[in-house]
Design a protein around this motif. Structure first.
Motif, short mmCIF file in Angstrom:
data_model
loop_
_atom_site.label_atom_id
_atom_site.label_comp_id
_atom_site.label_asym_id
_atom_site.label_seq_id
_atom_site.Cartn_x
_atom_site.Cartn_y
_atom_site.Cartn_z
N ASN A 1 10.39 -18.86 -74.11
CA ASN A 1 9.00 -18.45 -73.98
C ASN A 1 8.82 -17.64 -72.70
O ASN A 1 9.18 -18.08 -71.62
N ALA A 2 8.21 -16.49 -72.83
CA ALA A 2 8.00 -15.59 -71.69
C ALA A 2 7.26 -16.29 -70.54
O ALA A 2 7.56 -16.08 -69.37
N ILE A 3 6.30 -17.14 -70.87
CA ILE A 3 5.49 -17.82 -69.85
C ILE A 3 6.38 -18.69 -68.94
O ILE A 3 6.20 -18.72 -67.73
N TYR A 5 9.30 -18.27 -68.01
CA TYR A 5 10.14 -17.48 -67.11
C TYR A 5 9.31 -16.57 -66.20
O TYR A 5 9.82 -15.58 -65.70
N GLY A 7 6.73 -14.76 -67.05
CA GLY A 7 6.27 -13.56 -67.73
C GLY A 7 4.77 -13.52 -67.93
O GLY A 7 4.06 -14.51 -67.72
N ILE A 9 1.90 -12.59 -70.81
CA ILE A 9 1.65 -12.33 -72.22
C ILE A 9 0.23 -11.79 -72.38
O ILE A 9 -0.64 -11.99 -71.53
N TYR A 11 -2.69 -12.12 -75.30
CA TYR A 11 -2.94 -12.96 -76.47
C TYR A 11 -4.43 -12.92 -76.85
O TYR A 11 -5.29 -12.66 -76.01
N VAL A 21 -0.54 -16.06 -67.88
CA VAL A 21 0.65 -16.44 -67.12
C VAL A 21 0.55 -17.93 -66.83
O VAL A 21 -0.52 -18.52 -66.95
N ALA A 28 4.06 -15.02 -60.81
CA ALA A 28 3.44 -14.48 -62.03
C ALA A 28 1.98 -14.11 -61.78
O ALA A 28 1.50 -13.07 -62.25
N PHE A 144 3.58 -5.84 -69.26
CA PHE A 144 3.55 -7.23 -69.72
C PHE A 144 4.80 -7.48 -70.55
O PHE A 144 5.51 -6.55 -70.91
N ASP A 145 5.05 -8.75 -70.87
CA ASP A 145 6.31 -9.11 -71.52
C ASP A 145 6.20 -9.37 -73.01
O ASP A 145 7.17 -9.26 -73.74
N LEU A 146 5.00 -9.77 -73.48
CA LEU A 146 4.84 -10.14 -74.88
C LEU A 146 3.40 -9.94 -75.28
O LEU A 146 2.48 -10.29 -74.52
#
Length: 174
Positions: A1-3, A5, A7, A9, A11, A21, A28, A144-146
């Motif tokens: 999950n990106a969060i 690490y 990251g 997102i 949403y 985050v 983050a 952003f990552d996702l």
């Protein structure tokens, strides 16, 4: 999950797309503030009202009033216990904006993670929030990552914000 690490997102919520985050992760949070071009308190999502009660530093009487408002397109700023989130996103008075959106994604994610994630509109400071994934990708590609794509959301000005002060809920943003 990106969060997990560190990251970022994007949403969907019941009002706007949000940047999320880990609300405990200073790195983050700094990255998120850089994208938005500001550093201010940031609200978080809670999975349910029992969790909010465990975070809040308020009387039972105040809780009885607050819990009636804590749903859907509403954010409530409350005094919270130390250690719930990174202090950089709290208000100067030890408060935190908390919401439980009607859209299930954020609350379910927080429930699975076991900690709060930030919820702040997808925009740069002073700009209108973006509510269309295509526009979000065009504006923020690579920042952003996702992206959790739920299609274009109806235009919204975001949640109504209340602050608990002296056992009363004061409207901060209608």
């Amino acid at each position: 999950n990106a969060i997990l690490y560190g990251g970022i997102i994007v949403y969907p919520t019941d009002t706007l797309y949000g940047f999320g985050v880990d609300a405990r992760n200073e790195t983050a949070i700094k990255r998120l503030n850089k994208i938005k071009g500001r550093s201010a308190p940031i609200s978080v999502i809670a999975p349910n009202s029992n969790t909010v009660l465990s975070w809040a530093d308020i009387t039972y009487e105040d809780w009885e009033m607050v819990k009636k408002y804590l749903r859907g397109p509403t954010t409530i700023i409350l005094p919270v216990k130390k250690g719930i989130i990174h202090p950089s996103i709290m208000g100067e008075d030890g408060t935190l904006g908390i919401r439980i959106p009607a859209h299930p994604f954020g609350p379910k994610l927080c429930d699975k993670l076991g900690f709060p994630i930030t919820t702040t509109s997808v925009n740069r400071s002073g700009q209108e929030p973006f509510n269309d994934p295509d526009e979000i990708i065009a504006e923020f590609d690579g920042e952003f990552d996702l992206l959790i794509d739920d299609g274009a959301l109806p235009q919204s000005s975001g949640s109504t914000i209340y602050k608990l002060e002296k056992s009363k809920l004061k409207v901060i943003r209608p």
